[in-house]
Write an enzyme that holds these catalytic residues in place. Structure first.
Site, PDB file in Angstrom:
ATOM      1  N   MET A  73      33.116  57.976  27.332  1.00 18.77           N
ATOM      2  CA  MET A  73      33.469  59.174  28.113  1.00 18.77           C
ATOM      3  C   MET A  73      32.539  60.312  27.724  1.00 18.77           C
ATOM      4  SD  MET A  73      37.584  59.129  27.554  1.00 18.77           S
ATOM      5  CE  MET A  73      38.511  57.589  27.450  1.00 18.77           C
ATOM      6  N   HIS A  84      33.141  50.313  29.826  1.00 21.57           N
ATOM      7  CA  HIS A  84      33.699  51.076  30.946  1.00 21.57           C
ATOM      8  C   HIS A  84      33.114  52.480  30.862  1.00 21.57           C
ATOM      9  CE1 HIS A  84      37.697  52.927  32.707  1.00 21.57           C
ATOM     10  NE2 HIS A  84      36.661  53.104  33.505  1.00 21.57           N
ATOM     11  N   ASP A 142      43.390  48.480  34.182  1.00 24.29           N
ATOM     12  CA  ASP A 142      43.204  49.313  32.982  1.00 24.29           C
ATOM     13  C   ASP A 142      44.110  50.526  33.069  1.00 24.29           C
ATOM     14  OD1 ASP A 142      42.245  50.704  30.783  1.00 24.29           O
ATOM     15  OD2 ASP A 142      40.251  51.094  31.635  1.00 24.29           O
ATOM     16  N   HIS A 181      37.063  45.980  25.268  1.00 15.77           N
ATOM     17  CA  HIS A 181      36.818  46.966  26.321  1.00 15.77           C
ATOM     18  C   HIS A 181      36.437  48.280  25.643  1.00 15.77           C
ATOM     19  CE1 HIS A 181      37.730  48.996  30.204  1.00 15.77           C
ATOM     20  NE2 HIS A 181      38.214  49.968  29.450  1.00 15.77           N
ATOM     21  N   SER A 207      41.427  47.829  24.351  1.00 14.01           N
ATOM     22  CA  SER A 207      40.639  49.049  24.511  1.00 14.01           C
ATOM     23  C   SER A 207      40.432  49.666  23.136  1.00 14.01           C
ATOM     24  CB  SER A 207      41.379  50.036  25.421  1.00 14.01           C
ATOM     25  OG  SER A 207      40.821  51.323  25.267  1.00 14.01           O
ATOM     26  N   MET A 260      32.870  56.020  31.813  1.00 20.02           N
ATOM     27  CA  MET A 260      33.469  57.189  32.461  1.00 20.02           C
ATOM     28  C   MET A 260      32.518  58.361  32.238  1.00 20.02           C
ATOM     29  SD  MET A 260      37.386  56.488  31.433  1.00 20.02           S
ATOM     30  CE  MET A 260      36.896  55.315  30.190  1.00 20.02           C
ATOM     31  N   MET A 314      41.968  51.069  38.140  1.00 22.39           N
ATOM     32  CA  MET A 314      42.589  51.938  37.139  1.00 22.39           C
ATOM     33  C   MET A 314      44.042  52.179  37.534  1.00 22.39           C
ATOM     34  SD  MET A 314      40.130  53.232  34.810  1.00 22.39           S
ATOM     35  CE  MET A 314      41.431  54.076  34.042  1.00 22.39           C
ATOM     36  N   ASP A 366      35.415  52.176  26.060  1.00 30.26           N
ATOM     37  CA  ASP A 366      35.478  53.321  26.965  1.00 30.26           C
ATOM     38  C   ASP A 366      34.505  54.403  26.523  1.00 30.26           C
ATOM     39  OD1 ASP A 366      37.840  52.680  28.740  1.00 30.26           O
ATOM     40  OD2 ASP A 366      38.773  52.465  26.768  1.00 30.26           O
TER      41      ASP A 366
HETATM   42  C1  DX5 Z   1      41.662  55.278  29.982  1.00 31.73           C
HETATM   43  C2  DX5 Z   1      40.864  54.132  29.449  1.00 31.73           C
HETATM   44  C3  DX5 Z   1      41.687  53.014  28.960  1.00 31.73           C
HETATM   45  C4  DX5 Z   1      42.653  53.351  27.852  1.00 31.73           C
HETATM   46  C5  DX5 Z   1      43.748  52.344  27.947  1.00 31.73           C
HETATM   47  O1  DX5 Z   1      40.827  56.127  30.656  1.00 31.73           O
HETATM   48  O2  DX5 Z   1      40.023  53.631  30.481  1.00 31.73           O
HETATM   49  O3  DX5 Z   1      40.908  51.862  28.670  1.00 31.73           O
HETATM   50  O4  DX5 Z   1      42.103  53.367  26.559  1.00 31.73           O
HETATM   51  O5  DX5 Z   1      44.778  52.703  27.103  1.00 31.73           O
HETATM   52  P1  DX5 Z   1      46.313  52.378  27.460  1.00 31.73           P
HETATM   53  O6  DX5 Z   1      46.444  50.864  27.549  1.00 31.73           O
HETATM   54  O7  DX5 Z   1      47.063  52.966  26.331  1.00 31.73           O
HETATM   55  O8  DX5 Z   1      46.622  53.024  28.793  1.00 31.73           O
HETATM   56 ZN    ZN Z   2      38.950  51.806  30.117  1.00 32.59          ZN
END
Ligand code: DX5
Ligand code: ZN
Length: 226
Positions: free
Chosen positions: A37, A66, A180, A33, A8, A68, A144, A35
């Protein structure tokens, strides 16, 4: 089948992200991956498509995004143009919309129509019944194992049953089950034992700094290879 390991990027040292990407790629990870947001679907704001484009230019690894965000449909054209492999949207982003189920189906078909893998992400509290409805429309199901929105949280053991349940079904329909949140060698091995085949890993790879990345990837690989 080889278990996929996807760092990530959000959990990497952001001011040295290029070096971190080089290190995970050299260590043999399978994908990245990313993220995204929006400060609305989740309180945090991470990065947007501009950053995704920069990452595309830096690495040859497949990129799995991903989302969000509350309005994932607004980002699909740009992500397709950048050349990401997969886009996963949250079922919860559609749950409150009057016609959410139809709209989620449309988004999934748009993603596939643009040549990308389509995925649904489920928060810990969301039941997997949405999977029954959209089984034919997805390539990936992301379970998740923390509440979305931050790296470094603890793995939710209560999600193992969900992983087991969806993995049994997903195997038959050829869907990849990803997990995740809070994944480390121990929790990753438990997810793989429950049927997951794709592990998103954040702080467990990056908390040891740039110099710790290679050994963290190899510990992860050693723990989960079946
Ligand atoms: C959280 C993200 C993850 C996060 C994972 O909302 O979707 O991808 O970065 O980080 P760790 O492995 O530290 O939980
Ligand atoms: Zn994620």
């Amino acid at each position: 089948m080889r278990v996929q390991i996807a760092p990530s990027v959000y959990a990497s040292p952001l001011l040295r992200v290029g070096e971190a990407l080089d290190a995970v790629e050299a260590a043999g990870v399978d994908a990245l991956h990313l993220d995204v947001m929006d400060g609305h679907f989740v309180p945090a704001i991470s990065f947007g498509v501009l950053f995704v484009r920069e990452i595309r230019a830096r690495t040859s690894l497949p990129l799995d995004v991903h989302l969000m965000v509350a309005q994932p449909e607004n980002l699909l054209d740009e992500l397709a143009a950048i050349g990401v492999r997969g886009v996963t949207v949250h079922a919860e982003a559609f749950a409150a919309r009057p016609d959410g189920s139809r709209e989620l189906g449309e988004v999934l078909r748009t993603i596939r129509g643009a040549g990308m893998r389509a995925g649904i992400a489920l928060q810990p509290g969301t039941s997997d019944t949405v999977f029954d409805v959209f089984e034919a429309d997805i390539d990936d199901l992301l379970v998740m194992t923390v509440e979305p929105g931050a790296s470094g949280q603890s793995f939710r053991l209560d999600q193992i049953e969900k992983i087991r349940r969806v993995s049994a079904r997903a195997r038959i329909s050829g869907i990849q089950v990803a997990v995740d949140g809070g994944i480390n060698p121990e929790t990753g091995a438990a997810c793989v034992a429950a049927g997951a085949r794709y592990l998103v890993v954040g702080s467990a790879l990056f908390s040891g700094g740039l110099d710790g990345i290679a050994s963290a990837v190899s510990r992860m690989r050693g723990a989960v290879q079946t």
